[in-house]
Design a protein around this motif. Structure first.
Motif, PDB file in Angstrom:
ATOM      1  N   SER A  55      -9.016  24.429  11.321  1.00 16.69           N
ATOM      2  CA  SER A  55      -8.439  23.205  11.873  1.00 16.69           C
ATOM      3  C   SER A  55      -7.093  22.916  11.222  1.00 16.69           C
ATOM      4  CB  SER A  55      -9.406  22.029  11.633  1.00 16.69           C
ATOM      5  OG  SER A  55      -8.686  20.824  11.741  1.00 16.69           O
ATOM      6  N   SER A  56      -6.033  22.913  12.046  1.00 12.97           N
ATOM      7  CA  SER A  56      -4.699  22.764  11.467  1.00 12.97           C
ATOM      8  C   SER A  56      -4.441  21.311  11.061  1.00 12.97           C
ATOM      9  CB  SER A  56      -3.633  23.241  12.433  1.00 12.97           C
ATOM     10  OG  SER A  56      -3.622  22.399  13.562  1.00 12.97           O
ATOM     11  N   ARG A  57      -5.046  20.356  11.772  1.00 12.33           N
ATOM     12  CA  ARG A  57      -4.863  18.960  11.381  1.00 12.33           C
ATOM     13  C   ARG A  57      -5.494  18.703  10.018  1.00 12.33           C
ATOM     14  NH1 ARG A  57      -7.333  15.288  15.216  1.00 12.33           N
ATOM     15  NH2 ARG A  57      -6.576  13.680  13.827  1.00 12.33           N
ATOM     16  N   LEU A  58      -6.607  19.405   9.799  1.00 12.82           N
ATOM     17  CA  LEU A  58      -7.259  19.276   8.501  1.00 12.82           C
ATOM     18  C   LEU A  58      -6.361  19.823   7.395  1.00 12.82           C
ATOM     19  CD1 LEU A  58     -10.942  20.085   7.798  1.00 12.82           C
ATOM     20  CD2 LEU A  58      -9.203  20.785   6.192  1.00 12.82           C
ATOM     21  N   HIS A  59      -5.726  20.935   7.655  1.00 17.33           N
ATOM     22  CA  HIS A  59      -4.825  21.519   6.656  1.00 17.33           C
ATOM     23  C   HIS A  59      -3.722  20.551   6.274  1.00 17.33           C
ATOM     24  CE1 HIS A  59      -5.897  25.988   7.569  1.00 17.33           C
ATOM     25  NE2 HIS A  59      -6.917  25.269   7.107  1.00 17.33           N
ATOM     26  N   LYS A  60      -3.170  19.915   7.320  1.00 14.96           N
ATOM     27  CA  LYS A  60      -2.072  18.990   7.068  1.00 14.96           C
ATOM     28  C   LYS A  60      -2.563  17.809   6.223  1.00 14.96           C
ATOM     29  CE  LYS A  60       1.799  16.983   9.460  1.00 14.96           C
ATOM     30  NZ  LYS A  60       1.575  15.618   9.962  1.00 14.96           N
ATOM     31  N   ALA A  61      -3.737  17.291   6.601  1.00 10.01           N
ATOM     32  CA  ALA A  61      -4.302  16.155   5.852  1.00 10.01           C
ATOM     33  C   ALA A  61      -4.589  16.561   4.418  1.00 10.01           C
ATOM     34  CB  ALA A  61      -5.574  15.675   6.539  1.00 10.01           C
ATOM     35  N   LEU A  62      -5.107  17.786   4.263  1.00 13.74           N
ATOM     36  CA  LEU A  62      -5.412  18.276   2.917  1.00 13.74           C
ATOM     37  C   LEU A  62      -4.149  18.333   2.067  1.00 13.74           C
ATOM     38  CD1 LEU A  62      -7.433  19.588   0.912  1.00 13.74           C
ATOM     39  CD2 LEU A  62      -6.763  21.792   1.860  1.00 13.74           C
ATOM     40  N   MET A  63      -3.077  18.888   2.660  1.00 12.75           N
ATOM     41  CA  MET A  63      -1.821  18.988   1.912  1.00 12.75           C
ATOM     42  C   MET A  63      -1.310  17.591   1.539  1.00 12.75           C
ATOM     43  SD  MET A  63      -1.602  22.011   1.381  1.00 12.75           S
ATOM     44  CE  MET A  63      -0.128  21.965   0.360  1.00 12.75           C
ATOM     45  N   ASN A  64      -1.388  16.651   2.483  1.00 12.80           N
ATOM     46  CA  ASN A  64      -0.972  15.274   2.174  1.00 12.80           C
ATOM     47  C   ASN A  64      -1.770  14.705   1.003  1.00 12.80           C
ATOM     48  OD1 ASN A  64       0.992  15.071   4.094  1.00 12.80           O
ATOM     49  ND2 ASN A  64      -0.335  14.156   5.659  1.00 12.80           N
ATOM     50  N   GLY A 123       7.886  -6.131   5.223  1.00 13.41           N
ATOM     51  CA  GLY A 123       8.840  -7.222   5.067  1.00 13.41           C
ATOM     52  C   GLY A 123      10.196  -6.721   4.611  1.00 13.41           C
ATOM     53  N   MET A 124      10.203  -5.681   3.779  1.00 13.41           N
ATOM     54  CA  MET A 124      11.471  -5.120   3.320  1.00 13.41           C
ATOM     55  C   MET A 124      12.069  -4.168   4.353  1.00 13.41           C
ATOM     56  SD  MET A 124      11.061  -4.532  -0.795  1.00 13.41           S
ATOM     57  CE  MET A 124       9.807  -3.295  -0.630  1.00 13.41           C
ATOM     58  N   GLY A 125      11.345  -3.997   5.465  1.00 12.33           N
ATOM     59  CA  GLY A 125      11.876  -3.177   6.548  1.00 12.33           C
ATOM     60  C   GLY A 125      11.617  -1.692   6.386  1.00 12.33           C
ATOM     61  N   PHE A 126      10.691  -1.309   5.484  1.00 14.85           N
ATOM     62  CA  PHE A 126      10.390   0.116   5.337  1.00 14.85           C
ATOM     63  C   PHE A 126       9.281   0.533   6.291  1.00 14.85           C
ATOM     64  CE2 PHE A 126      11.733  -0.722   0.790  1.00 14.85           C
ATOM     65  CZ  PHE A 126      12.977  -0.113   0.942  1.00 14.85           C
ATOM     66  N   GLN A 127       9.247   1.831   6.589  1.00 15.15           N
ATOM     67  CA  GLN A 127       8.171   2.398   7.390  1.00 15.15           C
ATOM     68  C   GLN A 127       6.963   2.657   6.498  1.00 15.15           C
ATOM     69  OE1 GLN A 127       7.791   3.556  10.730  1.00 15.15           O
ATOM     70  NE2 GLN A 127       9.485   2.111  11.040  1.00 15.15           N
ATOM     71  N   LEU A 128       5.773   2.352   7.031  1.00 11.65           N
ATOM     72  CA  LEU A 128       4.574   2.727   6.284  1.00 11.65           C
ATOM     73  C   LEU A 128       4.470   4.248   6.284  1.00 11.65           C
ATOM     74  CD1 LEU A 128       2.063   0.063   7.591  1.00 11.65           C
ATOM     75  CD2 LEU A 128       3.164   0.159   5.364  1.00 11.65           C
ATOM     76  N   GLY A 129       3.789   4.785   5.287  1.00 11.52           N
ATOM     77  CA  GLY A 129       3.675   6.235   5.184  1.00 11.52           C
ATOM     78  C   GLY A 129       3.110   6.622   3.841  1.00 11.52           C
ATOM     79  N   LEU A 130       3.327   7.868   3.441  1.00 15.35           N
ATOM     80  CA  LEU A 130       2.703   8.344   2.201  1.00 15.35           C
ATOM     81  C   LEU A 130       3.297   7.713   0.950  1.00 15.35           C
ATOM     82  CD1 LEU A 130       2.092  12.134   2.926  1.00 15.35           C
ATOM     83  CD2 LEU A 130       0.480  10.233   3.040  1.00 15.35           C
ATOM     84  N   ILE A 203      -9.404   3.257   1.632  1.00 15.84           N
ATOM     85  CA  ILE A 203      -8.897   1.976   2.145  1.00 15.84           C
ATOM     86  C   ILE A 203      -7.368   1.864   2.085  1.00 15.84           C
ATOM     87  CG2 ILE A 203      -8.856  -0.517   1.728  1.00 15.84           C
ATOM     88  CD1 ILE A 203     -11.346   0.179   2.987  1.00 15.84           C
ATOM     89  N   LEU A 204      -6.808   2.107   0.885  1.00 17.73           N
ATOM     90  CA  LEU A 204      -5.361   1.950   0.721  1.00 17.73           C
ATOM     91  C   LEU A 204      -4.624   2.896   1.668  1.00 17.73           C
ATOM     92  CD1 LEU A 204      -5.386   1.719  -3.170  1.00 17.73           C
ATOM     93  CD2 LEU A 204      -4.789  -0.145  -1.622  1.00 17.73           C
ATOM     94  N   ALA A 205      -5.122   4.142   1.751  1.00 24.53           N
ATOM     95  CA  ALA A 205      -4.481   5.115   2.622  1.00 24.53           C
ATOM     96  C   ALA A 205      -4.591   4.682   4.086  1.00 24.53           C
ATOM     97  CB  ALA A 205      -5.123   6.485   2.425  1.00 24.53           C
ATOM     98  N   PHE A 206      -5.750   4.182   4.438  1.00 24.04           N
ATOM     99  CA  PHE A 206      -6.008   3.766   5.815  1.00 24.04           C
ATOM    100  C   PHE A 206      -5.058   2.646   6.236  1.00 24.04           C
ATOM    101  CE2 PHE A 206      -8.814   1.024   8.599  1.00 24.04           C
ATOM    102  CZ  PHE A 206      -8.792   1.850   9.705  1.00 24.04           C
ATOM    103  N   PHE A 207      -4.811   1.698   5.352  1.00 18.81           N
ATOM    104  CA  PHE A 207      -3.927   0.576   5.692  1.00 18.81           C
ATOM    105  C   PHE A 207      -2.457   0.932   5.613  1.00 18.81           C
ATOM    106  CE2 PHE A 207      -6.121  -3.497   6.267  1.00 18.81           C
ATOM    107  CZ  PHE A 207      -7.429  -3.095   6.070  1.00 18.81           C
ATOM    108  N   LEU A 208      -2.096   1.805   4.687  1.00 15.42           N
ATOM    109  CA  LEU A 208      -0.683   1.944   4.347  1.00 15.42           C
ATOM    110  C   LEU A 208      -0.019   3.206   4.878  1.00 15.42           C
ATOM    111  CD1 LEU A 208      -0.914   0.776   0.633  1.00 15.42           C
ATOM    112  CD2 LEU A 208       0.203  -0.459   2.488  1.00 15.42           C
ATOM    113  N   SER A 209      -0.782   4.116   5.499  1.00 19.79           N
ATOM    114  CA  SER A 209      -0.150   5.409   5.757  1.00 19.79           C
ATOM    115  C   SER A 209       0.372   5.594   7.174  1.00 19.79           C
ATOM    116  CB  SER A 209      -1.145   6.519   5.450  1.00 19.79           C
ATOM    117  OG  SER A 209      -2.046   6.609   6.519  1.00 19.79           O
ATOM    118  N   SER A 210       0.027   4.734   8.113  1.00 19.53           N
ATOM    119  CA  SER A 210       0.366   4.921   9.536  1.00 19.53           C
ATOM    120  C   SER A 210      -0.049   6.299  10.024  1.00 19.53           C
ATOM    121  CB  SER A 210       1.833   4.611   9.804  1.00 19.53           C
ATOM    122  OG  SER A 210       2.669   5.644   9.355  1.00 19.53           O
ATOM    123  N   SER A 211       0.893   7.155  10.430  1.00 19.50           N
ATOM    124  CA  SER A 211       0.483   8.387  11.100  1.00 19.50           C
ATOM    125  C   SER A 211       0.213   9.559  10.162  1.00 19.50           C
ATOM    126  CB  SER A 211       1.544   8.791  12.120  1.00 19.50           C
ATOM    127  OG  SER A 211       2.764   8.967  11.446  1.00 19.50           O
TER     128      SER A 211
END
Lengths: 269, 294, 363
Positions: A55-64, A123-130, A203-211
């Protein structure tokens, strides 16, 4: 006086089973040749593991997850090492207050920290992510690292560092020739445990990581689809085995060459 | 210049201490304190539209929270569930910690490691495994049906507050075992011998000596379990169903689909306030009780 | 700078928050001297030693060693080395690497390092222990490693923080002699901290008695014992009988005192006594002579009754109650107590030269 107590022993064993059986079910069913987790077991198979590997999506998630885990564990261990030195070696004014503040993320419900970080980050205008995920993981791991390192630092004699100074070493030399070799096992333990915490954190990842998904988020996503379930089990089994190994190594390290001679309490954690 | 700094540095412990503490304190201030303050501020704002927030200060969000019964119901339910989880966890782990502290002679460390190991393995997976155990087509139901004990799956197992309490009590066990064990293990065994010597029975010794001395561990366990579980999201989502829904699930949707940041922030603030209040009360009461006992 | 003022401690004070740990201390220590700081726990002696080592900085005052002011110099740059109370042997390296630890910063060849290490090992009689680790050594051996590790640096001053405290009695007595001999042979100035007055008395050239951060008296051991400057020193060093007394008259050094229950006598004081001082008189147990009859000649003779005796091998302590004296007098004698037993009457003989007039207030 305290020779035997069979009632308590029996209770302990039952509790032990209660603790372990749910966790053990995942690896057992990960080899079961059926989509649903139902008894009786159907037959032995490796196909879910095969599916997982491809599963390539799994690989990507693993690397993240690995990326976030490495950065979070290195930063939180480093920050906690400095703080542990301050708390154990110096008289700190507002000692209790600073100590409490640093340990606070350990008890505050994660969802509140997650929500607060969303508010400030967007609020500071940043994109959610890693990036915010990693920051929140550093915040969350630091208390654990601090407790591990403080118990090690308290375990060895302050005079050893003074002796090094007295024999002509400056602060830097004292740290590298005396302090660091003595706390090294705890530093490695702290790196391993904070990596495990970050790696498993949801939890933190779920709320803060977006895609950008981390591994727990990937699993969360797959859990809803019954057809994907078996390969989540396979993944879960692997994660359980690997993290247990890392944790056992870190426990072993924390007792290794303990300078005080007595076994360290894992009481802190 | 460098020399004056160096001299200050070597002469004043607090300067050295705060230099070393500064990364940790900066982290706490930037990544926790200021976001929390901003969250509190946001709870006084108003969501006007999808992307727009009116930053006039108002108490309306708190009024919203208390005027719609669903919010306060969820808050009280969260507190009730956490309370039950804490109680169940303490009652079930105390005998275990007691056994390890007083009866296990060899390999104490091994016991402790084994008791805490499951805690380190993915929280998500542990909760998930309860879902597959309790589910309609889950392990228990399928095993019971296979053995012929029942014909229809038992539907009360999952999607209830009981399921949430059970799952959380399992997930947080390590956090009770450790502080309890540490406080029990610290008790000087000669105190217990003194108690027997003075004519107390085993039972009396437990209530008059052992238990009061283990109170620090009990308080530690209460705080460390109660506070985080009030805000638990994963467990109610996976095994709670509608009956087991908690405030966190609501907060998540306010920050997600419902897109009402100010109301979400107000809910989070109220959650934080109520856990702090309960934590203070618990600490206060236990201190009073332990004073009276001694 | 001369040899008498090798270490100069001037007006030194150290406060921890509100607590005064060291209070305006002035001491000069000579080159090659074995100098002890003696006092009860919490008197500030260890703080003073740590200031000498450079681990603490004084709140006021200065320290100079061998003519140069070291007040602001950190521990690693001072010509002092320390033997810690718990020895502080690095547990992660062996004995040899412990001893050569401090030599890395001195620019000397590997050959010389090895030579100096083996010299040091020989000096403390630990040849053959190079590869041992701290947990494979006994308390006494650890102490020797700590000594070797400090002495190999050839410090101008060696600081010792109760180094014998953790050893059992017999080993402690052996080490006292060994340490004293070692100090004589290397000729390094030793500053030795202890709470054990016997230890300080047997080893030192001079002893400073400290209490509550203050230096009360700096004297050679003999003088400390014979001529204590105040009540604290008199009471702290050895056993002493203290008798409530009042000054009747002062004529220079001759002080006429009324000793409760014994009488009025003129005694030569060794410190300056003023009319308004409150005093006690002190008599060492060994200066009181006991006999069963009143035949013996002495300045003072009093009659008493034996209340208790305790036998210590070479000495016997006898407690004698005297009418008008609230506490039984203690005396020691090497002779057998023929004809004397508990409850028998006896005579005590005391000479005026053995009586000390001791001030209750600080000097």
């Amino acid at each position: 006086m305290y020779k035997k107590n069979n009632t308590l022993l029996l209770y302990s064993i039952i509790y032990f089973a209660f603790l372990y059986i749910p966790v053990m079910l995942l690896p057992i069913f990960s080899f079961n040749d059926a989509i649903h987790m139902v008894f009786p077991l159907k037959g032995f198979t490796f196909k879910w593991y095969d599916q997982m590997i491809h599963s390539s999506r799994l690989h990507k998630a693993l690397m993240n997850s690995i990326k976030v885990g490495l950065v979070a564990s290195v930063f939180s261990t480093f920050i906690a090492l400095l703080a542990a030195k301050a708390f154990t070696r110096y008289k700190v004014r507002f000692h209790q207050l600073s100590y409490g503040a640093i340990l606070l993320p350990f008890v505050i419900p994660e969802i509140i920290i997650a929500v607060a970080l969303i508010v400030i980050w967007t609020g500071m205008g940043f994109q959610l992510g890693l990036v915010p995920v990693t920051i929140s993981h550093i915040l969350f791991c630091t208390p654990f690292c601090l407790l591990i390192l403080i118990s090690r630092m308290e375990g060895f004699d302050k005079n050893l560092e003074e002796a090094a100074m007295d024999l002509g070493e400056n602060a830097w030399g004292t740290f590298w020739r005396v302090t660091f070799p003595l706390v090294l096992p705890a530093v490695i333990a702290s790196l391993l445990l904070s990596f495990v915490i970050s790696f498993d954190e949801f939890i933190l990842a779920f709320f803060l990581s977006s895609s950008d998904q981390t591994l727990p988020m990937y699993m969360w996503g797959q859990m809803r689809f019954p057809k994907k379930l078996p390969h989540v089990l396979a993944l879960g089994a692997v994660i359980i085995v690997v993290t247990s190994l890392l944790v056992i190594i870190s426990y072993w390290l924390r007792n290794l060459g303990n300078p005080s001679g007595k076994k360290s309490k894992i009481g802190g954690i | 210049m460098i020399n004056t700094w160096r001299k200050l540095f070597s002469k004043h412990e607090s300067i050295r201490a705060y230099t070393l503490l500064s990364p940790a304190l900066i982290l706490v201030i930037l990544a926790m304190a200021s976001p929390l303050l901003l969250m509190v501020l946001t709870s006084f704002h108003t969501q006007v539209s999808m992307m727009e927030i009116d930053s006039t200060l108002t108490l309306d969000r708190y009024a919203d929270f208390f005027s719609r019964p669903v919010y306060s119901t969820l808050l009280f339910r969260s507190i009730k569930i956490s309370f039950l989880v804490t109680l169940v966890t303490l009652l079930t782990t105390y005998p275990l910690a007691y056994y390890i502290a007083f009866y296990v002679k060899k390999n104490k460390m091994l016991w402790i490691v084994l008791m805490t190991l499951p805690f380190w393995t993915s929280y998500l997976l542990r909760v998930f495994s309860w879902r597959v155990i309790l589910g309609h087509k889950g392990v228990i139901n399928s095993a019971l049906m296979f053995s012929g004990a029942i014909d229809e799956p038992l539907s009360f197992l999952i999607y209830s507050q009981t399921a949430v309490v059970l799952t959380l009590a399992h997930a947080w066990a390590a956090f009770a075992i450790l502080p309890l064990y540490v406080s029990l293990d610290k008790i000087d065994k000669s105190l217990l011998e003194a108690s027997y010597d003075l004519g107390c029975s085993k039972f009396q010794t437990f209530w008059r000596v052992t238990f009061p001395l283990s109170l620090p561990g009990v308080i530690g366990a209460i705080l460390i379990i109660f506070i985080p579980t009030v805000g638990d999201y994963v467990t109610p989502q996976l095994v709670g169903g509608t009956d087991g829904r908690m405030l966190s699930n609501m907060i998540q949707s306010l920050f997600g689909r419902a897109n009402n940041f100010p109301l979400g922030a107000a809910s989070a603030v109220l959650m934080l306030l109520s856990v702090s209040f309960v934590a203070l009360v618990v600490t206060y009461i236990t201190k009073k009780v332990s004073l009276r006992m001694s | 700078m001369d040899d008498k003022n090798f270490i100069k401690i001037n007006n030194l004070s150290k406060n921890f928050d509100d607590v005064v740990a060291v209070d305006n201390v002035n001491i000069n220590i000579g080159k090659g001297e074995f100098f002890s700081l003696l006092g009860p726990s919490g008197c500030g002696k260890t703080t003073l030693l740590r200031i000498l080592a450079g681990f603490e900085y004084p709140s006021e005052g200065s320290v100079s060693i061998d003519g140069s002011d070291v007040t602001d110099i950190p521990a690693n740059l001072r010509p002092t080395n320390m033997v810690f109370q718990n020895y502080a042997i690095f547990p992660h390296i062996n004995v040899k690497r412990n001893i050569e630890f401090g030599l890395r910063k001195e620019k000397i060849s590997a050959e010389e390092v090895n030579q100096r290490v083996s010299e040091a090992l020989k000096m403390v009689k630990l040849e053959g222990y190079e590869n041992r680790f701290s947990n494979q050594l006994s308390g006494g051996q650890r102490q020797r490693v700590a000594l070797a590790r400090a002495l190999v640096k050839r410090p101008k001053v060696l600081l010792l923080d109760e180094p014998l405290g953790a050893l059992d009695k017999k080993l402690r007595e052996e080490m006292q002699i060994e340490l004293r001999n070692l100090q004589r042979s290397v000729g390094i100035t030793f500053v030795f901290v202890t709470h054990d007055q016997e230890e300080a008395m047997t080893m030192s050239d001079r002893v400073a008695v400290m209490n509550q951060g203050k230096i009360l008296q700096v004297s050679p051991p003999r003088e400390l014992y014979d001529f204590p400057v105040n009540l604290f020193v008199g009471d702290f060093i050895g056993d002493i009988n203290l008798l409530n007394s009042e000054i009747s008259n002062i004529d220079g050094k001759n002080v006429k005192v009324l000793i409760n229950g014994i009488g009025e006598y003129t005694i030569q004081a060794h410190t300056i006594i003023n009319q308004n001082d409150t005093i006690v008189t002190g008599i060492r147990p060994k200066s009181i002579n006991i006999s069963s009859n009143d035949n013996k000649k002495s300045d003072i003779q009093v009659k008493g009754k034996i209340t208790n005796t305790s036998f210590y091998g070479n000495l016997t302590y006898v407690y004698v109650s005297i009418e008008g004296v609230d506490k039984a007098l203690m005396l020691s004698t090497a002779e057998s107590l023929q004809g004397l037993s508990i409850n028998s009457d006896c005579y005590l003989n005391i000479n005026l030269k053995d009586i000390r007039v001791i001030k209750k207030n600080d000097p």
